[in-house]
Write a protein that holds these residues in place. Structure first.
Motif, short mmCIF file in Angstrom:
data_model
loop_
_atom_site.label_atom_id
_atom_site.label_comp_id
_atom_site.label_asym_id
_atom_site.label_seq_id
_atom_site.Cartn_x
_atom_site.Cartn_y
_atom_site.Cartn_z
N LEU A 147 40.32 -30.50 -79.33
CA LEU A 147 39.58 -30.18 -80.55
C LEU A 147 39.02 -31.45 -81.18
N GLY A 148 39.88 -32.49 -81.25
CA GLY A 148 39.41 -33.75 -81.81
C GLY A 148 38.17 -34.25 -81.08
N HIS A 149 38.21 -34.19 -79.76
CA HIS A 149 37.09 -34.71 -78.98
C HIS A 149 35.78 -34.00 -79.30
N ILE A 150 35.85 -32.71 -79.56
CA ILE A 150 34.61 -32.00 -79.92
C ILE A 150 34.02 -32.62 -81.19
N THR A 151 34.89 -32.99 -82.13
CA THR A 151 34.38 -33.51 -83.40
C THR A 151 33.99 -34.98 -83.31
N TYR A 152 34.42 -35.66 -82.27
CA TYR A 152 34.04 -37.08 -82.13
C TYR A 152 32.64 -37.23 -81.55
N LEU A 153 32.21 -36.23 -80.81
CA LEU A 153 30.89 -36.29 -80.18
C LEU A 153 29.91 -35.44 -80.99
#
Lengths: 384, 384
Positions: free
Chosen positions: B229-235
């Motif tokens: 989930l974090g990765h979706i928000t980092y990109l």
């Protein structure tokens, strides 16, 4: 149910259902021996059956699109903002039909239904269905209701994708395609969110490889997480900020330094997640997300959406909402451009709204106005 | 490690650590009897100790900010784009220090450390720490290193929040505040994403109320979901689209109609999630998200950020990235405006970049250029 029903509501409604015993070959290659569709209707079908509108639901929706389905219903159907007397889908003029999609969990055949081959719930053995499969089942429902051609097929989000697919697959049976807050395909980010939701459900120990019905367990935690995540993507950052900001349950106190609910937005999300698991099936949620991921009508024409839309004859009404970051206006622009490029008729409305993707469900005045104006022309066209 | 190290890398680095035995009273009211901080340094401290830069890490970072920490390291530290000879934090001029935050899981005292009171890992009993707590532990590290005043305190994301807090809490000890891709507080949407991540971890049956170290289990699934989930928000959506689009593992084949990996973006996310759980502790992840949620320096001044910044004396360098939707430019604007409103010195750069929030970690030329120009002035100021 409110003591007095609002005058612009269809009022008390009851679900119906129909059983189809002719086998259905699905896109995945598997065949269903038969299936049931649950549906509701609002308004009256005219003598020529020219005033029927098919409404298609989104990921977590069902056939209960308008009115109150029980004495004690506190909330009306999911598209109450747009279906009812004097509303865009005016039930004084149109006969509106909404069915629970195949694979659903509210009366249509789906993972919670009994698999005739085993006598047990299908569970994970229920086949993955596609938007195209839904169109074919909805066409059989039209046959059953004596509707040769819908005045319009309408929907928001995944429902809009069904309207788009209808226009492509059965152009002779659809008068207008109403595609709201939708997209011609999911973006990588959309798929990524779906994948996290699926992983949350499938990694829940109570999921039991999708055969949880046999155990009495249900993957409540995973489904709750999926729904919480979904809710974040349905609202805009601005809407969330306005609704919750950094408000806390205990505004006066210091931080709690614990992992219980502190911020109002946490409370909201947990509540949304918890109430969802009581009314939705995890296997249905999974297959709905896959139908979303797979939807890509332009794939068959090498990525050329105009080519995919070449066979359509229905004029389109396309609408998007400025704060929708799940299916942003740019996704609707792509549909509009693809239609214009091949001289198809399309009306497009980009509605200023702060609510994010959820705006398509809401009584946004400008939205109701332009949608209503379009449907008014449709009504005149079919003599409704 | 590359056979030949890049000339602009600090090269081979080794962590150090320091033990503080003086008790530390935390904002939550609890006291740590003592603690260890792991840290790395790059460059040489000058005779007057005027050229030291403190670098603060973000949620999943640690003290390894630059160079290669082992013979077989395939990747350099997390801020390699900005730390090294000739880079913005030029190690030919500056002495750069980065510590693993208190509560971390890479050498500093945290949930995986032994609680002297029980002889077992703290686990869930490790106190929740705040950005302010970190500032005080970092000040002790400065004392230990003989640094009375940092030439600058710098960081991106949660690291930038620490730089901001430094400027407020210890104005006499910070020359410049470098606040990159940060925000003066989390939005409701930010908190919502954190809450879903926390729920994923805490509802994992292997979490055992945070005492998993005693059981030999680890909440791998929950931590994996949080990281995905974090990765979706980092990109950014665009970056994800460009990187993965709708590419599939098996481009030629039809859809698989299964829940295994089909789209490349699914594969990427699963890989990111799985590799993260091998190197990160779930309790640390939880407390880092809480430190983020709680950060709100303006809360103490009735929401007036200018008032909160009134005591600051350090000039600010603030930078944001156009495609960052986690901490968007608007969040940086708020910091800049609050400083300008009270006639504080601030330089602001809004960098065109497609990478989303992750851009602050990347060698974006314009970013390195403006950041480098600013740090060049800092270096001249301190005679470095």
């Amino acid at each position: 149910m409110a003591a007095t029903l609002p005058a612009d509501s269809v009022g008390r409604v009851s679900p119906q259902s129909v059983r189809f015993d002719e086998p259905l070959l699905l896109e995945c290659g598997r065949e269903l021996p038969g299936y049931t569709l649950a549906y509701e209707t609002y308004g009256v079908l005219n003598a020529d059956a020219t005033n029927a509108i098919l409404v298609c639901h989104a990921l977590s929706g069902n056939h209960h699109a308008a009115g109150y389905d029980s004495e004690d219903a506190r909330k009306p159907g999911w598209w109450e903002a747009c279906i009812g007397p004097g509303k865009p889908l005016d039930t004084n003029r149109f006969f509106v039909v909404c069915s629970n999609n195949l694979g659903g969990c509210h009366g249509s055949t789906g993972p919670t239904s009994e698999d005739p081959a085993t006598g047990q719930a299908y569970g994970a053995d229920f086949p993955l269905v596609t938007v195209g499969d839904w169109v074919r089942t909805q066409a059989r429902l039209a046959d059953h209701l004596g509707i040769e051609r819908w005045a319009a097929v309408a929907g928001g989000s995944l429902g809009g994708m069904q309207a788009l697919q209808w226009a492509i697959d059965l152009p002779e049976r659809i008068g207008h395609a109403i595609v709201i807050a939708a997209a011609p395909r999911l973006s990588a980010q959309n798929i990524a969110f779906n994948e996290v939701a699926r992983q949350a459900i499938r990694s829940d120990p109570d999921f039991h490889e999708g055969r949880y019905a046999l155990t009495g367990d249900r993957p409540r935690t995973g489904l709750m997480l999926a729904r919480m995540l979904g809710h974040i993507t349905y609202l805009s950052e601005a809407a969330m900020g306005e609704k919750f900001g950094r408000e806390r349950r205990d505004e006066r106190g210091a931080f709690g330094f614990h992992y219980g609910v502190e911020f109002e937005v946490e409370s909201y999300l947990r509540h949304q997640g918890e109430s969802f698991v009581d009314r939705f099936d995890a296997n249905t949620y999974l297959l709905m997300t896959k139908a979303l991921d797979y939807f890509d009508p332009a794939a068959a024409t090498g990525g050329d959406l105009s080519k995919a839309l070449a066979r359509t004859t229905a004029p389109f009404f396309v609408a998007s909402f400025t704060s929708d970051w799940r299916f942003p206006p740019a996704a609707s622009h792509e549909i509009v451009r693809a239609l214009l490029d091949i001289n198809k008729r399309v009306s497009y409305a980009e509605i200023e709204a702060d609510h994010g993707h959820d705006a398509f469900l809401m009584p946004v005045p400008r939205y109701q106005e332009v949608f209503g104006a379009y449907m008014n022309r449709v009504a005149e066209e079919v003599g409704a």
